[in-house]
Every structure is written in C-alpha cells, then in structure tokens.
Design an enzyme around this catalytic site. Structure first.
Site, PDB file in Angstrom:
ATOM      1  CD  GLU A 177      -2.749   1.235   2.519  1.00  0.00           C
ATOM      2  OE1 GLU A 177      -2.596   0.368   3.400  1.00  0.00           O
ATOM      3  OE2 GLU A 177      -3.603   2.121   2.605  1.00  0.00           O
ATOM      4  CE  LYS A 219      -5.990  -0.165   1.703  1.00  0.00           C
ATOM      5  NZ  LYS A 219      -6.675  -0.723   2.854  1.00  0.00           N
TER       6      LYS A 219
HETATM    7  C1  5MM Z   1      -5.170   4.650   4.096  1.00  0.00           C
HETATM    8  O1  5MM Z   1      -5.648   3.883   5.130  1.00  0.00           O
HETATM    9  C2  5MM Z   1      -6.065   2.557   4.829  1.00  0.00           C
HETATM   10  C3  5MM Z   1      -7.352   2.553   4.064  1.00  0.00           C
HETATM   11  O2  5MM Z   1      -8.300   3.289   4.808  1.00  0.00           O
HETATM   12  P1  5MM Z   1      -9.199   4.397   4.095  1.00  0.00           P
HETATM   13  O3  5MM Z   1     -10.038   3.643   3.090  1.00  0.00           O
HETATM   14  O4  5MM Z   1     -10.003   4.974   5.227  1.00  0.00           O
HETATM   15  O5  5MM Z   1      -8.281   5.381   3.455  1.00  0.00           O
HETATM   16  C4  5MM Z   1      -6.245   1.807   6.143  1.00  0.00           C
HETATM   17  O6  5MM Z   1      -6.125   0.428   5.965  1.00  0.00           O
HETATM   18  C5  5MM Z   1      -5.267   2.296   7.164  1.00  0.00           C
HETATM   19  O7  5MM Z   1      -3.994   1.854   6.803  1.00  0.00           O
HETATM   20  C6  5MM Z   1      -5.735   1.760   8.503  1.00  0.00           C
HETATM   21  O8  5MM Z   1      -6.936   2.382   8.826  1.00  0.00           O
HETATM   22  C7  5MM Z   1      -4.704   1.881   9.604  1.00  0.00           C
HETATM   23  O9  5MM Z   1      -4.227   3.141   9.738  1.00  0.00           O
HETATM   24  P2  5MM Z   1      -3.173   3.451  10.933  1.00  0.00           P
HETATM   25  O10 5MM Z   1      -2.807   4.866  10.669  1.00  0.00           O
HETATM   26  O11 5MM Z   1      -3.901   3.266  12.201  1.00  0.00           O
HETATM   27  O12 5MM Z   1      -2.031   2.494  10.783  1.00  0.00           O
END
Ligand code: 5MM
Length: 354
Positions: A177, A219
């Site tokens: 990602e 991703k």
């Molecule tokens: C970019 O964040 C990921 C996808 O979430 P969105 O669709 O809300 O953008 C998400 O998997 C993110 O990596 C997780 O929520 C974990 O984030 P943190 O900052 O807690 O590692």
C-alpha cells in the site's frame, strides 16, 4: 516459496464482485475516529465495535477479506468466539496489518517512513498460525512544494518490497500500500505524476527483492486533486487519470488492485470505482476492487455511537455500504441506490472480473 498457496489466496481475495474491508486501525487511529464520533476510547469499546463489524449478518456475501490489527486478531465476541474464527466461518479471509506506523524520516523534514521490519519474520509465522493469510503494510507519501523527494520514495518502496518478500516466504499474500495522501491543495495532474513515480519505483524494488508479482495485491490511492484544491475533478476524470496511471505502471501479471478510500466520502469512493468499471470494461488486465476503511465503516460508526441499541441499524448501514461497492465493481452502481432501503443485489459470480 509457497507459490501455489500465494496465488490461490490472491485469486480468492479478488473473486467475483467482492472486496476487502480495512478494519486495521491502530489504537491511536481508532481512538481518534471514536473521539470524533463521541464514542469512549477504551479497549472494551474498540472490541465491541469490531464485534459489531464481524457479526454483521451476511457480510461474507460482500467481502473476500478483512484486515485486522494486532489487538483485534486476539479478541472475541462477548460470547467468547474469536473474531478471526467468525470471519473464517463467514468465508472472509483474515488478514493482518503488520507495519508499525509511519514516523518522521531523519534528514527529510515533512516526510514519513514506515517502520516494522524488525522481528517481522517471527510475527508473520505467528499470524499464519493464527489463520491470517494476507498482510498489509502502508507507506505514506506526502505531496508538498518540495516533496516527495526521491530519497523518501526510494526508502519507502524498498521497505515495502522487503516486507513483501518476507510475507511470501511465510505463505502470506502481501498487500502493498503506497498511499499518496490527499492532504493539500495540489492538482489532479500533480497527484498523477507523483503516483506514477511512486508506482514505478515500487515495481522496480519488488523486482529487485525477487517478489513474485502473481502473489501480491496492490492497494493504491485513486488519482485525485488535493482535498483543499477548490477545483475538484469529475468522476470520469478521476476514473481516467487513475486507470491510465495504473495501466502505465502496474504489470498485467499482478492479480489485483484494491483501492484505499483515503478520505473521500463513501459515495464518491463508490462512484469512482464504478466509473472505472463502466468506462474501462474489458480493458483492465487485473481485477479492480476496494479495500476501504472509512468509506465503508464511517456511516456505521456514526450511527452506532457506542450504544448497544444501535448495533442492528449500524450493521445494516455497514452491509449496505459494502454491497454498494460490490455493485460498483460490477459497474452497476447508481447514486439513487443510496436512497433505497435494500438496493437490488445481483447474484455474485465467482469469476474474476477484469
Ligand atoms: C489509508 O488507510 C487505509 C485505508 O483506509 P481508508 O479507506 O479509510 O483510506 C487503512 O487500511 C489504514 O492503513 C488503517 O486504517 C490503519 O491506519 P493506521 O494509521 O492506524 O495504521
């Protein structure tokens, strides 16, 4: 390397019209979202919220996989059933976020680098034994006047590739990602240029680290103008910029791409995914789906508010959001479905949609 297992997991994750749910918010992020929604920030509320998600009736119709967080993978329902077992029973493949967050990069003010390689091999072995079959690592790329720098992109992509190699060694499909953030007032063109640079650097590093591209999921962010840019782009323009960038950078051998939502509204994220399928039907070499967190969870969290009496209503909203994204993957989503109580769901096909 367990090549066959990796390919079979990646194929299953991309099956039919399904997608992934990111429910891997670290404690800090989850607490921040709870605070905004007026929910107490305790372990028990986080557990109860995750119970609400995994016990949503028929969620397996919509999701092929769910990404958990270290705290969540060990948690159970009030009745004592492990979340990971509930997911498996629903036909949802459990995954796990293994990065340890983005920290300031030394010597590069305003840029972040993701940590988490130390001890990763042992953690992956443990997660595999618990039942996780895929993992996730997020790199954060920040657009500013002087960023991203070449050094920042290289460092982050190198780490992503090292992580991916370790996952594959352990029979775990790595979700890679590289997120170009929407923060700022940059144009869609700038986002496109940066995303292209980042993806090209990523695939170079993946090749160097001998990662088998048949056993990864990408991703990425969609290509969008910054949130503060007053000139927002049309749905078709976002679809075009995103697909063109991916076609330029992502080898066709990659089985699937699952987008993050990145701060878009749930409706827009769904509409963008839908437009990519409608406008590029038959022209995409990889499966294209969703791996949203906020764009699936937010309406349900806002409705739940930490109150037991709202669980059923919140689950209904969560299911609806996920199923609207299935419709988008089929290219059948229309904005009026947002108003329908039970939007029509066509039968799921197990065929990988290209
Ligand atoms: C970019 O964040 C990921 C996808 O979430 P969105 O669709 O809300 O953008 C998400 O998997 C993110 O990596 C997780 O929520 C974990 O984030 P943190 O900052 O807690 O590692």
């Amino acid at each position: 390397m367990k090549t066959e297992e990796l390919i079979s997991t990646a194929t299953a994750l991309m099956a039919g019209d399904k997608g992934l749910l990111a429910m891997d918010e670290s404690t800090g992020t989850c607490n921040k979202r709870f605070a905004e929604a007026g929910i107490p920030q305790t372990v028990e509320y986080r557990r109860a919220y995750r119970e609400l998600i995994v016990t949503t009736p028929n969620l397996g119709n919509c999701l092929s996989g769910a990404i958990l967080y270290d705290e969540t993978i060990y948690q159970s329902t009030k009745k004592g059933m492990l979340f990971i077992d509930i997911l498996k029973k629903a036909g949802i493949i459990p995954g796990i976020k293994v990065d340890e967050g983005a920290v300031n990069m030394a010597g590069f003010p305003g840029e972040k680098v993701t940590e988490g390689l130390d001890g990763l091999r042992q953690r992956l072995e443990k997660y595999y034994d618990l039942g996780a079959r895929f993992a996730k690592w997020r790199a954060v790329i920040i657009i500013n006047e002087d960023t991203p720098t070449k050094a920042n992109i290289e460092a982050n992509m190198h780490l992503l590739a090292r992580y991916a190699g370790l996952c594959q060694e352990n029979g775990i499909v790595p979700i890679v990602e590289p997120e170009v953030l929407m923060d700022g007032d940059h144009s869609i063109k700038r986002c496109q240029k940066v995303t292209e640079k980042v993806l090209k650097a990523l695939f170079k590093q993946l090749e160097k680290q001998r990662v088998d591209l048949r056993g990864i999921i990408l991703k990425p962010n969609m290509v969008l103008p910054g949130l503060k840019n007053t000139k927002q782009a049309s749905i078709n323009k976002v679809a075009k910029a995103t697909v063109n960038t991916l076609l330029k950078c992502v080898p066709p051998i990659v089985p699937g791409i699952a987008f993050l939502s990145g701060g878009q509204s749930p409706e827009l994220a769904t509409a963008h995914l839908n437009a990519m399928h409608v406008n590029y039907k038959g022209k995409l070499p990889w499966a294209l789906t969703f791996s949203f967190a906020r764009a699936i969870q937010q309406p349900a969290m806002d409705l739940w508010k930490g109150d037991d009496k709202n669980v059923k209503a919140a689950q209904k909203v969560l299911y609806k959001r996920a199923s609207l994204n299935n419709a988008a993957r089929r290219g059948e989503y229309t904005p009026d479905m947002e108003q329908e109580e039970n939007p029509k769901l066509t039968v799921m096909s197990q065929k990988v949609i290209g």
